[in-house]
Scaffold this motif. Structure first.
Motif, mmCIF file in Angstrom:
data_model
loop_
_atom_site.group_PDB
_atom_site.id
_atom_site.type_symbol
_atom_site.label_atom_id
_atom_site.label_comp_id
_atom_site.label_asym_id
_atom_site.label_seq_id
_atom_site.Cartn_x
_atom_site.Cartn_y
_atom_site.Cartn_z
ATOM 1 N N TRP A 468 19.507 -7.336 -14.864
ATOM 2 C CA TRP A 468 20.433 -7.390 -13.740
ATOM 3 C C TRP A 468 20.569 -6.010 -13.102
ATOM 4 N N ILE A 469 21.206 -5.982 -11.953
ATOM 5 C CA ILE A 469 21.362 -4.759 -11.173
ATOM 6 C C ILE A 469 22.844 -4.531 -10.917
ATOM 7 N N TYR A 524 22.233 0.996 -11.414
ATOM 8 C CA TYR A 524 21.975 0.560 -12.781
ATOM 9 C C TYR A 524 20.959 -0.592 -12.741
ATOM 10 N N LEU A 525 19.840 -0.441 -13.423
ATOM 11 C CA LEU A 525 18.887 -1.532 -13.631
ATOM 12 C C LEU A 525 18.900 -1.823 -15.125
ATOM 13 N N MET A 526 19.494 -2.950 -15.504
ATOM 14 C CA MET A 526 19.879 -3.200 -16.890
ATOM 15 C C MET A 526 19.125 -4.394 -17.475
ATOM 16 N N SER A 527 18.970 -4.379 -18.803
ATOM 17 C CA SER A 527 18.463 -5.533 -19.540
ATOM 18 C C SER A 527 19.177 -5.594 -20.879
ATOM 19 N N ARG A 577 17.479 1.457 -16.916
ATOM 20 C CA ARG A 577 17.292 2.675 -16.128
ATOM 21 C C ARG A 577 18.508 2.900 -15.246
ATOM 22 N N VAL A 578 18.817 4.173 -15.003
ATOM 23 C CA VAL A 578 19.911 4.538 -14.103
ATOM 24 C C VAL A 578 19.398 5.617 -13.150
ATOM 25 N N TYR A 579 19.636 5.413 -11.844
ATOM 26 C CA TYR A 579 19.181 6.348 -10.829
ATOM 27 C C TYR A 579 20.369 6.804 -9.985
ATOM 28 N N THR A 681 17.875 -16.477 -17.101
ATOM 29 C CA THR A 681 16.849 -15.595 -17.630
ATOM 30 C C THR A 681 16.850 -14.242 -16.961
ATOM 31 N N ALA A 682 17.454 -14.117 -15.809
ATOM 32 C CA ALA A 682 17.603 -12.827 -15.148
ATOM 33 C C ALA A 682 18.801 -12.900 -14.229
ATOM 34 N N VAL A 683 19.606 -11.865 -14.236
ATOM 35 C CA VAL A 683 20.832 -11.867 -13.453
ATOM 36 C C VAL A 683 20.871 -10.621 -12.601
ATOM 37 N N ALA A 684 21.264 -10.745 -11.370
ATOM 38 C CA ALA A 684 21.443 -9.592 -10.494
ATOM 39 C C ALA A 684 22.910 -9.475 -10.157
ATOM 40 N N ILE A 685 23.500 -8.329 -10.460
ATOM 41 C CA ILE A 685 24.926 -8.122 -10.244
ATOM 42 C C ILE A 685 25.115 -6.895 -9.384
ATOM 43 N N SER A 686 25.986 -6.971 -8.388
ATOM 44 C CA SER A 686 26.319 -5.806 -7.577
ATOM 45 C C SER A 686 27.808 -5.584 -7.626
ATOM 46 N N HIS A 687 28.188 -4.358 -7.943
ATOM 47 C CA HIS A 687 29.596 -3.987 -7.915
ATOM 48 C C HIS A 687 29.830 -3.132 -6.682
#
Length: 713
Positions: A468-469, A524-527, A577-579, A681-687
């Motif tokens: 997720w992101i 944040y690009l998370m798993s 990963r965090v950018y 199976t994959a989630v994209a989240i935006s805060h």
């Protein structure tokens, strides 16, 4: 004449001081494991060096001169640490030297004085050459002023001799300018080093010699029991200002044994955890054998170490030492030893054949007398072992019977073990059998369809994972401890700076100047993947002012970051990963919102020496796939990210959350909407920072599958 004499004395004193300073300041640690060579009666030895130098890691090609019988151990992830400052690095190599050896070695600007005394000594009890003692090399030691602390050196001896430690002596040429520190005490019989606490903050260096003696009962007195051999040990101790002595921190290790026996091609895993109530662990300091891999979760104060025994010319005993470092404290030093069990060749008359689906074993019973066949078992007890009056026969499936698959360099190896298994309650003096079996497919033979391996599914390789992101302001989010005071990773190559589409006259569009615009954001690009050695590969990220991404600017492409606007933050874990995005240096914006879309996949090396290639310009390339397994590539999108804080919302007020939706791919490859988290199976989240809602969205389009089949060349 007198002035010349005084000048000569002054220059000599200055040279001595400079040499002493150089030698003392550079020695952060050294051990030498010595193996006498039977081929020449022990007059020469194989010396296995492990040395600790200050960061950055120096080039150590100079330790192996041209034409010398020498080998350096280059690993993809060398043992390094940041504490004590300025950091440290471990270098390892092996070479053949005389059994009585003295030398000064250099690694960059680091110098080590080495004295080895392992002259041939035939043991009367066995008629074999004596084996010098082994000493585990610990990470650089840390202590606090006015806080007493003990350091237990871990030693082993293959001959079962009594091992003692003593301070090196300058009069014997064992060290140079090695004063005896009054604040250090050494229990020679126990190899226990005690720091009394009575030292000023600073870095100190310790030279020791470790010796082995023939063990004798206490009731027997020997007038002169000389050491059989002596090997050097160098340690560094950094004394820091005291804040609070506290209690000694001890990690929990599983398995609990300090000596683990390792069969050929066997994988050993060691789990280490520290109590969460002690505070934050900044790093795990580890020193071990080449190709030791570790996965660290500093948020949970946990670490997993793993080592696969492939073909190697390392010593039979391999130590692993580790400790947890916080800003002001170091946990108790702990060591685990790996014993590479010495295996004899297959018994006379044994045949082991390998084909495409199974290995076939034929073992003459006469070669294993006193072994009960009914007690023999493969890795899986469900596989049948047949026998007649003369032979044992077993057909062992490469995809069953507990057969394991490992990669040794470029070879594909299938392994199983035939062993004696008895009930735990049974005590017997009958001999037991441990017979490792391996089918090795060399590189030159693994080039055809006969050894084609089907690409396993993502779930089979990486487990039930999702990615997720998230977008946060610096110092916020689940990884705030890393982003509040970020440590940026080096950006070796980058994209050229790009700008948005210009107007019809070629002039760039002019944005409305808003003083309150957010200047930086953390991507944040998370798993949730917890598999050992799994790494996240980010191949592409773009940002746009519109949700349809009709016009977009690259943040990253083929693993290359836009250096003008993007920097990666070190977070101590490879599965995410965090950018840091510098919005002021990104393309000119005409809107107060943005959207982000990234292509993400997970990667696992298939060989013990392999690693995922995701450097700039090669991320996800086909050449990397030969040594790695990649997941599908997922496209994840953020929701709307506002670039201007909402003035109506106080930072102290927790934002409300809207219903979270996710889109997961169905077997047909299309997207479907679901509210069931178990099926995601994959989630994209935006805060959206500082707003009244959190928008969640995901598009899980599988844009490519790297390979349907993998052929090992």
């Amino acid at each position: 004449m007198l002035n010349s004499f005084r000048l000569s004395i002054l220059l000599k004193a200055l040279i001595v001081c400079l040499l002493a300073w150089k030698g003392e300041a550079s020695s952060l640690g050294l051990t030498v494991h010595v193996v006498p060579l039977e081929s020449d009666g022990g007059n020469t030895v194989r010396a296995h060096f492990s040395a600790i130098t200050p960061s950055p890691c120096p080039d150590f090609s100079a330790v192996c001169a041209a034409g010398q019988d020498c080998q350096t151990h280059l690993t993809s992830t060398p043992f390094t640490g940041n504490l004590p400052a300025p950091g440290w690095c471990v270098r390892q190599w092996q070479t053949t030297v005389p059994s009585a050896y003295k030398a000064q070695l250099s690694l960059g600007s680091t110098q080590f004085n080495v004295t080895i005394n392992a002259e041939p000594n035939i043991r009367s009890s066995t008629g074999r050459l004596n084996q010098p003692a082994y000493v585990a090399l610990p990470p650089p030691l840390r202590a606090q002023a006015d806080c007493p602390q003990t350091f237990q050196l871990s030693v082993k001896d293959l001959d079962g001799d009594r091992v003692q430690c003593r301070f090196a002596r300058e009069d014997k040429g064992e060290c140079y300018n090695c004063p005896q520190h009054s604040f250090l005490q050494l229990d020679e019989a126990k190899c226990l080093l005690t720091f009394t606490g009575k030292a000023s903050p600073g870095q100190y260096f310790i030279d020791l010699m470790v010796e082995d003696y023939i063990p004798v009962p206490k009731s027997v007195q020997i007038l002169e029991n000389k050491a059989l051999s002596s090997v050097p040990v160098q340690l560094s101790l950094t004394v820091e200002s005291s804040t609070n002595c506290g209690t000694e921190l001890l990690g929990t290790v599983a398995p609990q044994e300090d000596l683990l026996f390792v069969l050929p091609y066997q994988e050993v895993k060691i789990d280490v955890s520290y109590p969460l109530d002690v505070g934050s662990v900044d790093e795990f300091a580890v020193v071990g054998p080449p190709q030791l891999y570790n996965k660290r979760d500093v948020l949970k104060n946990q670490m997993t170490l793993a080592w696969i025994r492939s073909e190697n010319n390392l010593t039979r005993l391999l130590p692993i030492c580790f400790a947890a470092n916080t800003k002001s404290l170091q946990s108790k030093l702990q060591c685990v030893w790996l014993y590479q069990r010495e295996m004899t060749t297959l018994p006379t008359g044994t045949e082991l054949k390998c084909d495409q689906t199974a290995m076939t074993l034929v073992l003459p019973l006469a070669s294993i007398p006193n072994i009960i066949v009914d007690e023999l078992q493969l890795n899986s007890p469900t596989c049948r072992i047949a026998s007649n009056s003369t032979h044992l026969n077993a057909t062992i499936s490469l995809n069953g019977c507990g057969t394991k698959t490992v990669h040794s360099g470029s070879e594909l190896v299938y392994t199983n073990t035939l062993r004696t298994v008895r009930p735990y309650t049974m005590v017997s003096r009958r001999p037991t059998l441990v017979l490792p079996l391996a089918c090795r497919i060399p590189q030159v033979q693994a080039r055809g369809p006969h050894y084609t391996v089907e690409m396993p599914s993502d779930a089979e390789v990486f487990g039930n994972v999702y990615v997720w992101i998230e977008v946060h302001q610096p110092g916020q989010g689940s990884l705030a401890r890393y982003t509040a005071n970020p440590r940026f990773m080096p950006n070796l190559r980058s994209l050229p700076r790009v700008r948005r589409d210009t107007g019809s006259n070629g002039s760039p569009a002019v944005a409305t100047k808003i003083s309150s615009r957010i200047k930086e954001l953390d991507l944040y690009l998370m798993s949730n993947c917890s598999m050992l050695k799994v790494e996240m590969v980010v191949t592409k990220c773009v940002e746009s002012e519109t949700e349809d991404f009709a016009v977009s600017n690259p943040i990253m492409d083929q693993g290359c970051m836009n250096s003008n606007s993007t920097s990666e933050i070190e977070i101590g874990q490879n599965n995410s990963r965090v950018y840091r995005l510098n919005l002021e240096s990104m393309a000119v914006k005409t809107s107060d919102v943005m959207y982000i879309m990234c292509n993400i996949s997970l990667c696992m090396p298939t060989s013990p020496t392999g690693h995922c290639l995701f450097e700039c310009g090669r991320a996800g390339s086909q050449s990397a796939v030969l040594d790695s397994l990649f997941s599908r590539t997922y496209t994840v999108r953020s929701g709307q990210v506002r670039l201007i804080p909402n003035p109506l919302v106080s930072p102290a007020v927790s934002p409300n959350t809207t219903t979270a939706l996710a889109m997961a791919p169905n077997p047909a490859g299309t997207a479907q909407t679901t509210k069931n988290p178990a099926s995601i199976t994959a989630v994209a989240i935006s805060h959206a920072p500082m707003t009244t809602s959190v928008t969640t969205a995901a598009i899980l389009t599988t844009i490519s599958v790297f390979l349907q089949k993998t052929i090992f060349y």
